[in-house]
Design an enzyme around this catalytic site. Structure first.
Site, PDB file in Angstrom:
ATOM      1  N   HIS A  49      -3.310  -3.479  -5.110  1.00 15.85           N
ATOM      2  CA  HIS A  49      -3.599  -3.112  -3.725  1.00 15.85           C
ATOM      3  C   HIS A  49      -5.087  -3.205  -3.426  1.00 15.85           C
ATOM      4  CE1 HIS A  49      -4.242   0.148  -0.542  1.00 15.85           C
ATOM      5  NE2 HIS A  49      -3.862  -0.945   0.069  1.00 15.85           N
TER       6      HIS A  49
ATOM      7  N   SER B 238       0.820  -1.208   0.000  1.00 17.52           N
ATOM      8  CA  SER B 238       0.000   0.000   0.000  1.00 17.52           C
ATOM      9  C   SER B 238       0.850   1.252   0.000  1.00 17.52           C
ATOM     10  CB  SER B 238      -0.917   0.001   1.226  1.00 17.52           C
ATOM     11  OG  SER B 238      -0.165  -0.204   2.396  1.00 17.52           O
TER      12      SER B 238
ATOM     13  N   GLU C 180      -6.454  -0.926  -6.318  1.00 19.12           N
ATOM     14  CA  GLU C 180      -5.575   0.031  -6.992  1.00 19.12           C
ATOM     15  C   GLU C 180      -4.501  -0.769  -7.724  1.00 19.12           C
ATOM     16  OE1 GLU C 180      -5.155   4.059  -4.574  1.00 19.12           O
ATOM     17  OE2 GLU C 180      -4.653   2.347  -3.358  1.00 19.12           O
TER      18      GLU C 180
ATOM     19  N   ASN D  42      -3.783   5.494   0.270  1.00 18.66           N
ATOM     20  CA  ASN D  42      -2.927   5.681   1.435  1.00 18.66           C
ATOM     21  C   ASN D  42      -2.258   7.038   1.461  1.00 18.66           C
ATOM     22  OD1 ASN D  42      -3.012   3.447   3.324  1.00 18.66           O
ATOM     23  ND2 ASN D  42      -2.552   2.229   1.518  1.00 18.66           N
TER      24      ASN D  42
END
Lengths: 217, 291
Positions: free
Chosen positions: B141, B120, B153, B191
């Site tokens: 991700h 991440s 992602e 993130n």
């Protein structure tokens, strides 16, 4: 049921329209609620009250009550119903206490707000309280990341909604509720904290200047 | 690229277990790998519980749940991933650990196997570097809880081939997920926002602005979020948040990404969140979230 009196000090951001909290007010009572933009200026201490509630904008409660080397506190609490810019007020009320605020006054204030169907989070007397303090840096970063072209507004909003379950992405939310309002809140926070994460993002500054020009200021 | 039939998942923690459920639920054969037998046992127990709840809630038929469970296996031997068509690593956020894992897998797996990283915060290009098949490594991700969240992602590294990315993208869609392409930049999109936001929450609590329950109530009632940040941190694991901070701060040097002192103290005290039964809140069960 606790009886409370509402003192109107001007336009209220927390209660811009009809609400059970307004309808349940009495002509007299042991609690006073100073409602509106002039609440801080209108505040006068009254130890005979079970609680005095002062509506806050971006101010700290201490601007009304004064502070005393960390020992401040009385029967007075601040409050603000959370609302983003031009959006509708939420059901969340941030209830502000000082270090020595009487816990009984906090509980009385909580009770009358909850009886009107609102949810209450208690916090200390810091600029931005809980929500603005937490979300404004996030919104600033989203605006900055958009400027840097690292993701489109649509992709950023979609990612946040799908990935974090947020009901709305940061860009669409700020566009909907008014970027210039974001400028005003972050400017106030930046003046208090001085850290760059609260400095209004470029897009918010632009929106503010345009709003001022359109208003003829 | 050949068709993906067997999926390897490395790491039987919260994320790895969730990814394994997603793949098994979509009809893939799944091999879950972890060096710790107790982690595998917990994952097995949670997976059974999750599929059981899915049947109760009418999201799966009993037959579908039984088939997904039958297609799921676990192992503490890396060599058991030799027949996988794609291996998704979900081990902790440490560049050297992930690079070493992919290096070992490169010797075990056939050329066709795609390596995907659930990182991440770390760079896909750096994770892939030196593994021997940099063109067949992709960022994938998943979001917590993986078994419930649709978004993935997906990031190509600098050396990722177009065929690899397309194959991984198609696999992601075939699992019923919603891939979004992001650049190989720190934190991708989620993130980049979430790690510093969660740290701000911890600092706010540490500063005495509000209690965790008040923060969560404010976020949920004020913004309409389904989960409060303290609840989410407990789900992520506070030790994982420390690792995220270390990885993210190491790349960005953003002070908001540095691990707050309170977070470090809680981890030192063993208050890791749901997994240890105590974090910002206390828990008395280890059932998997959702169902």
């Amino acid at each position: 049921m606790v009886r409370y009196v509402i003192v109107d000090t001007g336009a209220s951001r927390s209660f811009p329209g009809p609400h059970p909290f307004l309808e349940r007010a009495s002509a007299d009572g042991t609690v006073t609620v100073l409602l509106g933009a002039g609440a801080v200026a209108a505040y006068r201490p009254d130890p005979s009250k079970a609680a005095i509630l002062v509506e806050l904008g971006t101010e700290c409660l201490g601007e009304a009550t004064g502070e005393n080397a960390g020992l401040e506190g009385s029967n007075t609490v601040g409050f603000a119903r959370f609302r983003l810019g031009d959006g509708d007020p939420s059901d969340l009320v941030e209830l502000v206490r000082q270090p020595a605020t009487d816990p009984a006054s906090v509980e009385v204030a909580r009770a009358i707000l909850e009886e009107a169907g609102l949810q209450v989070s208690v916090c200390s007397d810091f600029a931005g309280r809980i929500l603005d303090r937490l979300i404004r840096p996030y919104y600033n970063e989203a605006l900055t990341r958009l400027d840097e072209g690292l993701a489109s507004a649509a992709d950023m909003d979609l990612t946040v909604k799908l990935g974090l379950g947020y009901p709305e992405g940061p860009i669409e939310l700020l566009e909907r509720t008014g970027l210039h309002h974001h400028h005003d809140v972050t400017k106030a926070l930046f003046e208090t904290y001085g850290t760059r994460h609260y400095a209004p993002a470029r897009r918010a500054v632009v929106a503010k200047r345009r709003a001022e020009r359109e208003a003829g200021e | 690229m050949s068709e993906i039939r067997t999926v390897g998942v490395c790491g039987a923690g919260t994320m790895g277990s969730g990814i394994a459920i997603v793949a098994a639920r979509a009809g893939y054969r799944v091999v879950l790998y972890d060096t710790h037998e107790e982690s595998l046992e917990r994952a097995r127990r949670q997976t059974e519980g999750f599929f059981g709840k899915s049947v109760e809630r009418g999201k799966l038929t009993r037959e579908q749940a039984d088939a997904a469970l039958a297609a799921s296996s676990s192992t503490s031997f890396l060599a058991d991933l030799a027949e996988c068509d794609i291996v998704i690593e979900a081990v902790f956020e440490n560049l050297e650990v992930k690079r070493a894992l992919f290096g070992q897998l490169d010797e075990i797996c056939p050329d066709r196997t795609i390596f995907a990283s659930n990182t991440s915060t770390l760079s896909i290009t750096e994770i892939a570097s030196g593994c021997g098949r940099e063109d067949r490594v992709v960022g994938m991700h998943f979001c917590l809880p993986a078994q419930l969240m649709k978004l993935v992602e997906m990031s190509p590294g600098l050396n990722t081939s177009e065929d690899t990315f397309k194959a991984a993208w198609a696999f992601c869609e075939a699992m019923g997920q919603r891939p979004v392409k992001t650049k190989d930049t720190p934190g991708f999109v989620l993130n980049y926002f979430l790690v510093p936001f969660n740290n701000d929450v911890i600092r706010l609590i540490e500063a005495g602005v509000a209690e965790p329950a008040d923060v969560d109530r404010a976020i949920k009632a004020g913004l309409g979020y389904k989960m409060g940040p303290c609840e989410l941190l407990d789900l992520i694991g506070l030790d994982t948040q420390v690792l995220l901070c270390e990885a993210f701060y190491g790349v960005t040097h953003d002070p908001r990404c540095a691990a707050p002192p309170l977070l470090k103290r809680m981890v030192a005290a063993g208050h890791l969140g749901r997994k240890s039964g105590r974090g910002f809140f206390t828990y008395d069960r280890d059932a998997m979230y959702g169902g």
